[in-house]
Write a protein that holds these residues in place. Sequence first.
Motif, short mmCIF file in Angstrom:
data_model
loop_
_atom_site.label_atom_id
_atom_site.label_comp_id
_atom_site.label_asym_id
_atom_site.label_seq_id
_atom_site.Cartn_x
_atom_site.Cartn_y
_atom_site.Cartn_z
N GLY A 99 0.10 1.08 -0.44
CA GLY A 99 -1.34 1.42 0.57
C GLY A 99 -1.84 -0.16 0.66
N LEU A 100 -0.81 -1.29 0.58
CA LEU A 100 -1.56 -2.63 0.69
C LEU A 100 -0.84 -3.53 1.77
CD1 LEU A 100 -3.66 -3.22 -2.60
CD2 LEU A 100 -4.59 -2.04 -0.83
N LEU A 101 -1.63 -3.98 2.54
CA LEU A 101 -0.15 -5.49 3.45
C LEU A 101 0.08 -5.77 2.01
CD1 LEU A 101 0.50 -5.62 6.21
CD2 LEU A 101 -1.37 -6.21 7.11
N CYS A 102 0.71 -7.07 2.84
CA CYS A 102 1.63 -7.65 1.77
C CYS A 102 2.52 -8.27 2.67
CB CYS A 102 2.70 -7.21 0.52
SG CYS A 102 1.96 -5.90 -0.76
N PHE A 103 2.80 -10.42 2.64
CA PHE A 103 3.15 -10.78 3.09
C PHE A 103 3.91 -12.09 2.13
CE2 PHE A 103 4.03 -14.94 5.11
CZ PHE A 103 4.85 -14.44 6.07
N GLU A 104 4.84 -12.78 2.13
CA GLU A 104 5.64 -13.21 1.44
C GLU A 104 6.45 -14.29 2.29
OE1 GLU A 104 9.32 -12.88 -1.75
OE2 GLU A 104 7.58 -12.48 -2.66
N ALA A 133 -2.94 -7.59 1.02
CA ALA A 133 -4.53 -7.53 0.94
C ALA A 133 -5.35 -6.90 0.75
CB ALA A 133 -3.90 -6.68 2.28
N SER A 134 -6.60 -7.10 0.59
CA SER A 134 -7.73 -6.82 -0.02
C SER A 134 -8.32 -5.62 0.13
CB SER A 134 -8.48 -8.10 0.32
OG SER A 134 -9.41 -8.36 1.43
N GLU A 135 -7.62 -5.07 1.15
CA GLU A 135 -8.61 -3.69 1.21
C GLU A 135 -6.77 -2.91 2.33
OE1 GLU A 135 -11.35 -2.98 1.76
OE2 GLU A 135 -12.25 -4.29 0.84
#
Length: 753
Positions: A627-632, A644-646
């Motif tokens: 449920g958290l947006l991620c980027f790598e 993401a924090s939210e």
Amino acid sequence: MRDRERPGTTAAELSPHWEPSPAPPDGAPNVVVIVFDDTGFAHLGCYGSDIDTPNIDRLAAGGLRYTNFHTTALCSPTRACLLSGRNHHSVGMRFLSNVDTGFSNCRGVIAPSAATFAEVLSSYGYATFALGKWHLANLADCGPAGPFDHWPLGRGFDRFYGFLGGATDQFSPELVIDNHPVDPPSTPGYHLSEDLVDQAISMIAAQQATAPSRRFLTYLAFGATHSPHQAPQAYLDKYRGRYDDGWDVTRARWFERQLQLGIVPADAELSPRNPGVQAWNELDDDQRLLYCRMQETFAAFLDHTDDQIGRLVDYLEGTDLLDGTLIMLLSDNGASQEGGRHGLTNENIFFNRQRLSVADMVPFADQIGGPNLYNNYPWGWAQAGNTPLRFYKQNTYEGGIRDPLIVHWPAGIDDAGGIRDQYHHVIDVMPTILDVVGVEAPQMHNGVPQQPVEGISMLPTFAATNADAPSSRSTQYYEMLGHRAVYHDGWKAVTLHRQGTPFGEDEWALYDTRSDFAEIHDLSETHSDKLRELIELWWDEAATYNVLPLDDRGVELFVLRRPGPEASATRLRYPAGMPHLERFKCPDVRNRSFEIAASADTATGTDGVLVAYGSRTGGMVLWVADGLLCFEYNYLGRPTGIRASEPVPLGDVELGVRYTKTAEHAGTATLWQRAGDGPVQELGSVDLETMPYRQSLYGMDIGRDLGPTVSAAYVGPNEFQGTLLHVEFRLENDRDDLRAAAAVEAENALVDQ
């Protein structure tokens, strides 16, 4: 009222007429051309190595081996010569098809004025199949929308199954069928070499079942043995420990075998180690472990490919096609130097002009040859592959341009197992095929006047009575990346060019190749008049064959984009459900600010990949996990990520990452999301260093991550569970060349008004 019958108006009164189907002369054979990639002069068992190649050796035992056959030192140029029968500069392929420099000698395609042997044989009724590596269409044109003029089907082939670029992952290749891309296969146990031969057999079988009177042409261009060197585990296990005695001992052993086989003259000498190649006994334990794993993997890759060739030959024999089939097997250039002094576990590092240390790579030694690495071996093993010659692929010394060629044709060769030492060049293959078939190259093709064929037929050398005949080819020039050479009547002048050095400062060496097989004894001082004569001959040949202007640019050309609306576009939208996009058509994010925005409905799910650009060797991915947006951002195998924090909102959302350039090849990535028409919510930032040149060795997927995933944080394909609408790249022109191009476009727009 009835109409009266008019005579001569009914089918019963008239004679039907059909144009005869095109056909070659009686007795014309089927043709199979097998091309290896980066396979050196000594690599095949029948050319001296101890790598197991029994099926290739069988072709050699039943046919001819050529020991004085030459190529251009690089893949696309050699393939352009091979298919067209003309020199690579003449047809516009000075360098790789990756680029179009705007000069007529480097357009990245074979000129339409040089019909390929597939186009010629097709006009005589041959069924024509191409499989494997193409690398003869400008890579800017290798997207789903084409243009397709220079794809295989546009250059004379009826069917194509393979890849359009210079290399691909063997376990999960970026495949194209005919004129459309397909999803890269990722099935456990899959290997491209096996697939290519399966498809070749299938194409030939279908043709034979439905049109057995037609001849066929099969052009089978393996990914082997170009990097990445990858092979099934059983083949890797087979070679474990085989090369523990090192490259010095191996090279000496292979040379002795070459002498015994008659592949090199009795008076040939083994060249000294190339500059930068250490003596094996001077290496430490880590170096020996790493380098041995790399050579074992190369051997396994070649052995596995030989087994696939065996399956094809067995099929031809089992269907009574082998005796009437001309098979020509060759390599496109010498063994590759692109692994550098220590080899590479990630070749994207080479393309970004960087290096890995032995300490960086040793922890991955047991993964070499597997799906997560893109490896190439070091200089020492490449020189062993070119035994007894000096230097490598890219160079115009013999190590780059003297390559194996095997010709097998039971119906037309009366000297099985023979060796031929006549001087030949890859431009001689097409005229040989046409001569064997009994047809001539056209003066006009598709309404385009044709350039003269510059090669000569090798058919006379097939006869045992001509085994010792003098060479028909007396002269051949060479130029690659500024390296130059010219051969004339046994003499050869050659330079090693240093990039950025004025060409007038190049030092020429002179060799008498009739008595100096491996170019060891430079005669430039004692035969200065002969050297001057050959240098002048090189310039004459350069003028004749469109070699000029000289250009020593190499990997930096990979970022060159042809001017036009595509190159200058700053908003690129990719819909959900689109096919895998090869890397050549991916957005140009190099050294510029950009934003990626994915529009989706998360009511049915939030997790999964939104966009994946690249692979484990380099790239970037935007995805949702728990449920958290991620980027790598994966910098050449070293990932930097942000989470993401939210949580992602449910419903209509826009999810994205914004990269703001703060310095050359560096900036800050910021995650953000927006629910419906609400405000943008920033979710955290991270500083990044970005790759300066090639951004990826793999392409891009929307809504999933196929093949060797960008990140190790999930298992592919990790499809997005919500409803993805599209992904948009928004690019800024804050790079110097982009600013300049934008200014020119703006000025042109004012002039047009």
